[in-house]
Design a protein around this motif. Structure first.
Motif, PDB file in Angstrom:
ATOM      1  N   TRP A   1       7.271  -1.813  -9.043  1.00 54.54           N
ATOM      2  CA  TRP A   1       7.317  -1.228 -10.895  1.00 54.54           C
ATOM      3  C   TRP A   1       8.165  -1.208 -11.397  1.00 54.54           C
ATOM      4  CZ3 TRP A   1       3.339  -2.744 -12.863  1.00 54.54           C
ATOM      5  CH2 TRP A   1       1.774  -3.241 -12.638  1.00 54.54           C
ATOM      6  N   ALA A   2       8.762   0.011 -10.798  1.00 60.49           N
ATOM      7  CA  ALA A   2      10.487   0.180 -11.238  1.00 60.49           C
ATOM      8  C   ALA A   2      11.894  -0.774 -11.719  1.00 60.49           C
ATOM      9  CB  ALA A   2      11.539   1.311 -10.461  1.00 60.49           C
ATOM     10  N   LEU A   3      11.344  -1.609 -11.023  1.00 61.56           N
ATOM     11  CA  LEU A   3      11.998  -3.388 -10.592  1.00 61.56           C
ATOM     12  C   LEU A   3      11.755  -4.480 -12.185  1.00 61.56           C
ATOM     13  CD1 LEU A   3      12.562  -3.926  -7.026  1.00 61.56           C
ATOM     14  CD2 LEU A   3      14.285  -3.455  -8.844  1.00 61.56           C
ATOM     15  N   PHE A   4      10.027  -3.765 -11.610  1.00 60.81           N
ATOM     16  CA  PHE A   4       9.526  -4.176 -13.115  1.00 60.81           C
ATOM     17  C   PHE A   4       9.658  -4.282 -14.307  1.00 60.81           C
ATOM     18  CE2 PHE A   4       5.743  -4.216 -16.279  1.00 60.81           C
ATOM     19  CZ  PHE A   4       5.524  -6.066 -16.086  1.00 60.81           C
ATOM     20  N   ALA A   5       9.958  -2.934 -14.719  1.00 56.04           N
ATOM     21  CA  ALA A   5      10.359  -2.439 -15.640  1.00 56.04           C
ATOM     22  C   ALA A   5      11.360  -2.299 -16.525  1.00 56.04           C
ATOM     23  CB  ALA A   5      10.070  -0.871 -16.134  1.00 56.04           C
ATOM     24  N   TYR A   6      12.556  -2.662 -15.155  1.00 56.41           N
ATOM     25  CA  TYR A   6      14.059  -2.729 -15.291  1.00 56.41           C
ATOM     26  C   TYR A   6      14.473  -3.953 -16.073  1.00 56.41           C
ATOM     27  CZ  TYR A   6      19.141  -3.285 -15.125  1.00 56.41           C
ATOM     28  OH  TYR A   6      20.043  -3.125 -14.280  1.00 56.41           O
ATOM     29  N   GLY A   7      13.570  -5.102 -15.249  1.00 56.45           N
ATOM     30  CA  GLY A   7      13.919  -5.998 -15.457  1.00 56.45           C
ATOM     31  C   GLY A   7      13.571  -6.750 -16.664  1.00 56.45           C
ATOM     32  N   TRP A   8      11.963  -5.888 -17.897  1.00 53.81           N
ATOM     33  CA  TRP A   8      12.088  -6.164 -19.038  1.00 53.81           C
ATOM     34  C   TRP A   8      13.069  -5.549 -19.906  1.00 53.81           C
ATOM     35  CZ3 TRP A   8       8.783  -9.552 -20.855  1.00 53.81           C
ATOM     36  CH2 TRP A   8       8.333 -10.481 -19.414  1.00 53.81           C
TER      37      TRP A   8
ATOM     38  N   ASP B   1       0.913  -0.637   0.043  1.00 50.31           N
ATOM     39  CA  ASP B   1      -0.066  -0.160  -0.403  1.00 50.31           C
ATOM     40  C   ASP B   1       1.061   1.286   0.353  1.00 50.31           C
ATOM     41  OD1 ASP B   1      -2.481  -1.641   0.117  1.00 50.31           O
ATOM     42  OD2 ASP B   1      -1.883  -1.749   1.883  1.00 50.31           O
ATOM     43  N   THR B   2       2.255   1.371   0.353  1.00 52.26           N
ATOM     44  CA  THR B   2       2.494   2.301   0.881  1.00 52.26           C
ATOM     45  C   THR B   2       3.298   2.556  -0.727  1.00 52.26           C
ATOM     46  OG1 THR B   2       3.230   1.101   2.314  1.00 52.26           O
ATOM     47  CG2 THR B   2       5.103   2.936   1.472  1.00 52.26           C
ATOM     48  N   PRO B   3       3.244   4.211  -1.489  1.00 49.63           N
ATOM     49  CA  PRO B   3       3.515   4.206  -2.588  1.00 49.63           C
ATOM     50  C   PRO B   3       4.496   4.800  -3.001  1.00 49.63           C
ATOM     51  CG  PRO B   3       1.386   6.339  -1.616  1.00 49.63           C
ATOM     52  CD  PRO B   3       2.276   5.103  -0.213  1.00 49.63           C
ATOM     53  N   TRP B   4       5.111   4.994  -2.423  1.00 52.40           N
ATOM     54  CA  TRP B   4       7.008   4.849  -2.560  1.00 52.40           C
ATOM     55  C   TRP B   4       7.195   3.495  -3.297  1.00 52.40           C
ATOM     56  CZ3 TRP B   4      10.670   2.686  -0.535  1.00 52.40           C
ATOM     57  CH2 TRP B   4      10.939   2.104   0.937  1.00 52.40           C
ATOM     58  N   LEU B   5       6.812   2.597  -2.144  1.00 56.72           N
ATOM     59  CA  LEU B   5       7.477   0.922  -2.413  1.00 56.72           C
ATOM     60  C   LEU B   5       6.416   0.484  -3.576  1.00 56.72           C
ATOM     61  CD1 LEU B   5       7.633  -0.576   1.404  1.00 56.72           C
ATOM     62  CD2 LEU B   5       8.871   0.384  -0.009  1.00 56.72           C
TER      63      LEU B   5
END
Length: 258
Positions: free
Chosen positions: A124-131, A115-119
């Motif tokens: 999502w940043a890790l998701f994008a970086y992985g791809w 629920d924490t917005p920054w987490l």
């Protein structure tokens, strides 16, 4: 000459289908912008949905691994010209994934939700970086050879195909399989981890770990002591984890099921 042009067109078609499938996969796993996504409510008995999903993952795993093995390639190239062997592999892999996207059955349920917005932003940043890592790594190991375009282009020009040189570009000096690492990051980086996403991430990670063993056995058989030395000194997936030896400059650039 007509056959060469047709083979080149076939290779281009296989490559474009791969690109479309890759982009769809990002949206499918991320859950945005496409009609069928990974997550969703359960619409049938749980075990029925789980068996369907397991079967779809199994189709991809068998196709992706068996068609990459040297013994299969030796038999397959008696039926399929060498110049389009890789394009055919790419085509079949894309079709196997497209079947999975089409017939996937969500399992419902939530394992965790951040629920924490920054987490959530970090995930999502890790998701994008992985791809992004997956795509970038393909260019380190010759993107166009990996997806069959180099082969059909050389055939169109009437030139002899030569294998890509066996070296270690920068990312391969930290881990032996940075491309697979990108997939693992993309699959597990979930702000909301559903039961469906957990099953998908666990199954694909297990497949990656098994596929690595087959791939590395092929590379060790082909390149002998050079690859064994590289394997001993370089971690498999996680930088800094695994046995390391100080040796000369790297000697291997293994691709994903090359």
């Amino acid at each position: 000459m007509t056959a060469r042009i047709l083979f080149f067109a076939y290779g281009c078609f296989a490559y474009l289908l791969f690109l479309a499938t890759f982009l769809y996969a990002i949206a499918f796993v991320g859950g945005f912008g496409v009609p069928v996504i990974l997550d969703g409510p359960l619409t049938m008995p749980f075990m029925t949905a789980l068996l369907i999903d397991a079967g779809l993952l199994g189709v991809f795993a068998v196709q992706h691994s068996v068609m990459a093995r040297p013994w299969f390639k030796r038999w397959w190239t008696q039926l399929v010209p060498w110049s389009i062997e890789r394009s055919t592999y790419v085509l079949f892999a894309s079709l196997a994934l497209d079947l999975l996207f089409w017939q996937w059955r969500p399992l419902g349920g939530t394992v965790w939700s951040i629920d924490t917005p920054w987490l959530r932003t970090v995930m999502w940043a890790l998701f994008a970086y992985g791809w992004l890592q997956v795509l970038v790594i393909t260019f380190y190991i010759d993107h166009f050879d990996l997806f069959g375009l180099r082969q059909v282009w050389l055939h169109l020009l009437g030139r002899q195909y030569t294998r890509v040189q066996f070296v270690t570009p920068a990312p391969y000096r930290f881990v032996r399989h940075p491309l697979y690492l990108g997939f693992v990051m993309a699959f597990w980086a979930a702000p909301t981890m559903s039961v469906t996403r957990l099953v998908f991430a666990a199954a694909t990670t297990a497949y990656i770990l098994i596929a690595i063993q087959f791939e590395e056995n092929d590379l060790a058989h082909e390149h002998g002591a050079a690859y064994e030395s590289y394997r001993r000194r370089t971690p498999m997936l996680v930088p800094g984890i695994g046995r390391r030896e100080r040796t000369a400059t790297g000697v291997a650039s293994p691709s994903a099921s090359r």
